[in-house]
Scaffold this motif. Structure first.
Motif, mmCIF file in Angstrom:
data_model
loop_
_atom_site.group_PDB
_atom_site.id
_atom_site.type_symbol
_atom_site.label_atom_id
_atom_site.label_comp_id
_atom_site.label_asym_id
_atom_site.label_seq_id
_atom_site.Cartn_x
_atom_site.Cartn_y
_atom_site.Cartn_z
ATOM 1 N N GLN A 40 0.531 -1.440 0.045
ATOM 2 C CA GLN A 40 0.062 0.159 -0.302
ATOM 3 C C GLN A 40 1.020 0.963 -0.167
ATOM 4 N N VAL A 41 1.962 1.539 0.849
ATOM 5 C CA VAL A 41 2.486 2.352 1.020
ATOM 6 C C VAL A 41 3.407 2.444 -0.785
ATOM 7 N N ILE A 42 4.074 1.486 -0.955
ATOM 8 C CA ILE A 42 4.763 1.761 -2.516
ATOM 9 C C ILE A 42 3.975 2.187 -3.687
ATOM 10 N N SER A 43 2.351 1.657 -3.219
ATOM 11 C CA SER A 43 1.228 1.170 -4.888
ATOM 12 C C SER A 43 0.927 3.488 -4.632
ATOM 13 N N ARG B 243 -1.025 -8.173 -6.777
ATOM 14 C CA ARG B 243 -2.017 -7.903 -8.045
ATOM 15 C C ARG B 243 -3.052 -6.731 -7.929
ATOM 16 N N LYS B 244 -3.117 -6.679 -6.135
ATOM 17 C CA LYS B 244 -4.268 -5.887 -6.433
ATOM 18 C C LYS B 244 -3.741 -4.159 -6.479
ATOM 19 N N TYR B 245 -1.934 -4.163 -5.910
ATOM 20 C CA TYR B 245 -1.740 -2.700 -6.379
ATOM 21 C C TYR B 245 -1.331 -2.314 -7.604
ATOM 22 N N PHE B 246 -1.215 -3.630 -7.674
ATOM 23 C CA PHE B 246 0.490 -3.345 -9.234
ATOM 24 C C PHE B 246 -0.181 -4.100 -10.415
ATOM 25 N N ARG B 247 0.060 -3.587 -11.376
ATOM 26 C CA ARG B 247 0.025 -3.532 -12.562
ATOM 27 C C ARG B 247 1.393 -4.897 -13.220
ATOM 28 N N LEU B 248 2.181 -5.081 -13.211
ATOM 29 C CA LEU B 248 2.746 -6.020 -13.222
ATOM 30 C C LEU B 248 3.789 -6.800 -11.359
ATOM 31 N N VAL B 249 4.272 -7.817 -11.480
ATOM 32 C CA VAL B 249 4.390 -7.978 -11.032
ATOM 33 C C VAL B 249 5.379 -9.213 -11.081
ATOM 34 N N GLY B 250 7.115 -8.750 -10.640
ATOM 35 C CA GLY B 250 8.251 -9.862 -10.759
ATOM 36 C C GLY B 250 8.715 -10.330 -9.605
ATOM 37 N N LEU B 251 9.212 -11.581 -9.898
ATOM 38 C CA LEU B 251 9.620 -12.318 -8.628
ATOM 39 C C LEU B 251 11.116 -12.496 -8.936
ATOM 40 N N GLU B 252 11.469 -12.642 -7.598
ATOM 41 C CA GLU B 252 13.152 -13.020 -7.802
ATOM 42 C C GLU B 252 13.758 -14.260 -6.052
ATOM 43 N N SER C 124 2.333 5.694 -3.814
ATOM 44 C CA SER C 124 3.832 6.906 -4.277
ATOM 45 C C SER C 124 4.051 7.223 -5.992
ATOM 46 N N GLY C 125 3.418 6.511 -6.574
ATOM 47 C CA GLY C 125 2.867 5.964 -8.236
ATOM 48 C C GLY C 125 2.824 4.453 -8.463
ATOM 49 N N MET C 126 3.550 4.271 -8.079
ATOM 50 C CA MET C 126 5.177 2.693 -8.836
ATOM 51 C C MET C 126 3.654 1.880 -9.412
ATOM 52 N N GLU C 127 4.136 1.532 -10.174
ATOM 53 C CA GLU C 127 2.198 0.282 -10.327
ATOM 54 C C GLU C 127 3.244 -1.023 -11.246
ATOM 55 N N GLU C 128 4.885 -1.510 -10.884
ATOM 56 C CA GLU C 128 5.613 -1.818 -11.176
ATOM 57 C C GLU C 128 6.434 -2.881 -10.129
ATOM 58 N N ILE C 129 6.077 -3.873 -9.285
ATOM 59 C CA ILE C 129 7.759 -4.357 -8.461
ATOM 60 C C ILE C 129 7.891 -5.650 -8.674
ATOM 61 N N LEU C 130 8.884 -5.756 -7.705
ATOM 62 C CA LEU C 130 9.998 -6.952 -7.949
ATOM 63 C C LEU C 130 9.725 -7.419 -6.597
#
Length: 416
Positions: free
Chosen positions: A155-158, A189-198, A160-166
């Protein structure tokens, strides 16, 4: 007390300290780093053989200025041209390489620069990798976020305006199993359009499950493609198995992931050979899976907590720039990410030449994003994996990119 070793707020028994010492000093005490462990999927791919054959035979000292000029004159960059561009003979041609790289970047990506941020949700690890801040023998604050904490961080990251998270974890199935990671993907998926995994490498069916949970792409650092050096740096744990890690991206694509990302950690071994192997890993996999999106990262070894065991082989900014320009000329369609390990000045310059993606608002600690905004005490968060160099927020990064005449992009992917 002098006979015990302190780890994760508990004293390690003397026999475990003895084991650690033997792992460091006695190669015969370690497991075979080329042999699969029970439960690891074997896909019988031929790509690692192709990459290793090219890397081991690569003698960059044989290339001349004439070879470099020839490579820059060719419309399409061959593997042999790429080898010339990575060689010491190409260093005097860096400005010409940058000019060519800039043209290729503009041709295929326009003036766009993508922005994302990483979120570390756990830093427990079962591997003993001597250069890593998360390794199981390193005495750091360990933490695993609850689902409530993960959602709060998101929620905090979203906001800020960010749409992609890793999403990142330490490499511990016991603490961060696939279902835990999958639920983190569902929350993302509730907060971001693009989701990556490391995360730690998994089998094809597990990648398929994570994709169904919402993951779009997978990043795996091979660290070094030099199998002999790899054996000396990865002393214990599943990560020690070099071939299983190498095939992770291919298993991810077999599991339905839309994209995969690759990297060596420059400075662990001969950076020219590691750069060659990283790019060829992409090159061969791209021809086998032409539908997939692929990208390269180019991190250099950074300082970490409690570690004086690794003596990094220096890779200076000029050499890093050479690698990035060579990547772009050889693989014009591939995304290139430059992490917050590098300075703001370097990243501002390289996005105008070869890089297409940068991170912003970065924290490599656990539960750290909220602390940036709400004053959480350091004792309430888990320790970071390494020190970053560029701590710009999304807003600052966005403005800095715009002020250079480039177009910052938060997302360009539409789900239909």
């Amino acid at each position: 007390m002098e006979n015990n070793y302190f780890i994760d707020s508990e004293y390690l028994p003397k026999e475990e300290l003895t084991k650690k010492h033997r792992l460091e000093t006695d190669p015969s005490f370690r497991t075979n780093h080329m042999q699969y462990i029970e439960g690891m999927e074997i896909i019988n791919s031929d790509i690692s053989q192709k990459v290793l054959s090219q890397m081991t035979s690569y003698d960059y000292s044989k290339y001349t200025a004439r070879d470099v000029r020839s490579a820059l004159e060719h419309t399409t960059c061959s593997i042999e041209d790429f080898k010339a561009l990575l060689s010491p003979a190409a260093e005097p041609f860096l400005e010409k390489m940058a000019e060519r790289a800039r043209l290729e970047t503009s041709k295929h990506f326009g003036n766009t620069v993508y922005i994302f941020t990483p979120l570390y949700i756990a830093n427990y690890c079962e591997n003993y990798c001597v250069y890593c801040g998360f390794n199981c023998y390193n005495h750091i604050r360990r933490m695993k976020l609850s689902f409530e904490q993960i959602e709060k961080e998101m929620q905090v990251i979203s906001q800020s305006g960010m749409e992609e998270i890793l999403i990142l974890t330490g490499e511990s199935r016991a603490q961060s199993d696939v279902k835990y990671i999958g639920e983190a993907c569902r929350l993302a998926r509730k907060y971001f359009r693009l989701v990556g995994l490391e995360i730690y490498p998994v089998n094809t069916n597990e990648y398929r499950y994570l994709h169904e949970c919402g993951a779009d792409y997978v990043t795996v650092f091979q660290e070094t493609y030099d199998t002999e050096k790899y054996e000396k740096l990865h002393l214990m744990g599943n990560k020690r198995v070099w071939p299983y890690r190498f095939d992770a991206q291919e298993r991810a694509l077999m599991g339905g992931m839309r994209g995969v990302a690759f990297s060596a950690l420059l400075g662990l071994s001969d950076f020219r050979k590691d750069a060659l192997a990283s790019a060829l890993h992409v090159y061969y996999l791209q021809r086998k899976y032409p539908h997939a999106e692929m990208s390269l990262s180019c991190p250099r070894l950074r300082p970490i907590i409690n570690n004086e065991k690794i003596d990094p082989l220096d890779v200076h900014e000029r050499q890093l720039c050479q690698v990035l320009c060579a990547y772009r000329i050889f693989l014009p369609f591939v995304g290139i990410t430059v992490s917050s390990r590098e300075s703001a000045q370097f990243r501002n310059g390289i996005v105008k030449i070869a890089a297409t993606k940068v991170s912003a608002g970065v924290s490599t600690g656990i539960g750290d994003h909220e602390s940036k905004y709400e004053g959480k005490q350091k004792e309430q968060v888990g320790d970071e994996q390494f020190e970053i160099n560029d701590s710009r927020s999304l807003k600052t990064m966005y403005n800095d990119i715009s002020n250079q005449g480039l177009q910052p992009v938060l997302n360009d992917y539409l789900y239909v």
